[in-house]
Design a protein around this motif. Structure first.
Motif, short mmCIF file in Angstrom:
data_model
loop_
_atom_site.label_atom_id
_atom_site.label_comp_id
_atom_site.label_asym_id
_atom_site.label_seq_id
_atom_site.Cartn_x
_atom_site.Cartn_y
_atom_site.Cartn_z
N THR A 70 0.81 -1.22 0.00
CA THR A 70 0.00 0.00 0.00
C THR A 70 0.84 1.27 0.00
N GLY A 71 2.04 1.24 0.59
CA GLY A 71 2.88 2.42 0.62
C GLY A 71 3.55 2.75 -0.70
N ALA A 72 3.58 1.81 -1.63
CA ALA A 72 4.26 2.01 -2.91
C ALA A 72 3.31 2.30 -4.06
N VAL A 73 2.02 2.36 -3.76
CA VAL A 73 1.02 2.61 -4.80
C VAL A 73 0.07 3.72 -4.35
N ALA A 74 -0.60 4.31 -5.31
CA ALA A 74 -1.67 5.27 -5.01
C ALA A 74 -2.99 4.51 -5.07
N LEU A 75 -3.77 4.60 -4.02
CA LEU A 75 -5.10 3.99 -3.98
C LEU A 75 -6.13 5.11 -4.02
N GLU A 76 -7.17 4.92 -4.82
CA GLU A 76 -8.20 5.93 -4.95
C GLU A 76 -9.56 5.27 -5.14
N VAL A 77 -10.55 5.78 -4.41
CA VAL A 77 -11.92 5.30 -4.58
C VAL A 77 -12.55 6.16 -5.65
N GLY A 78 -13.07 5.51 -6.68
CA GLY A 78 -13.64 6.23 -7.81
C GLY A 78 -15.12 6.55 -7.61
#
Length: 173
Positions: free
Chosen positions: A40-48
């Motif tokens: 999780t720290g190496a990626v961008a997570l986004e709720v669409g």
């Protein structure tokens, strides 16, 4: 024909020697072939933008996008999603019939998964009136928390919610 057999045996011996050196197979070979897991720290997570369930009994879908921001990594199995209502938490299962895929993400590449849910009735004590959704990835890292703004989730048995997560899907080419 006599020369074919020694050449074939030589090629086979060379392939076995490379395998023994960790070129493929074994725990180290499997890890290097698949790459490291996406944390999780190496990626961008986004709720669409969600397809919100407007009334009790309706179904809704909440897409979550993942964009790799560092070294190539691998998404394997399913995302971890927990819906929280105060001290109450429910870990969501994989969608029925969903089959996990292994996706390799280069830097800048994206994938997505979907949280599907059935809306519960307002005021229903059995429904999960979640305030947050926590997402973890199979590669590890801390959970990333997002507000749950999509209404109560219908109950499914005791201590579970009528919601599930899809498998990871590649975005783009």
């Amino acid at each position: 024909m006599r020369r074919v057999i020694p050449l074939t045996l030589t090629a086979l011996a060379a392939a076995l020697a490379l395998t023994a050196c960790g070129g493929s197979g074994g725990a180290d070979g499997a890890r290097s072939k698949a790459g490291s897991g996406c944390a999780t720290g190496a990626v961008a997570l986004e709720v669409g933008s969600a397809s919100v369930a407007p009334a009790a009994g309706d179904t809704g879908e909440v897409p979550v996008s993942i964009t790799n921001q560092s070294a190539p990594c691998t998404l394997d199995h399913f995302p971890g999603v927990v819906l929280r209502q105060g001290d109450r938490s429910v870990k969501l299962p994989a969608s029925e019939g969903a089959q996990a895929q292994t996706l390799k993400l280069a830097k800048g590449a994206s994938a997505t998964f979907t949280v599907s849910y059935t809306r519960g009735a307002d005021g229903d004590a059995k429904a999960l009136d979640a305030g947050t959704m926590e997402v973890t990835l199979p590669g590890g890292g801390d959970a990333k928390s997002f507000p749950w703004k999509f209404g109560p989730v219908a109950a499914k048995g005791t201590d579970s919610a009528n919601a599930s997560v899809s498998a990871f899907q590649q975005v783009g080419d």
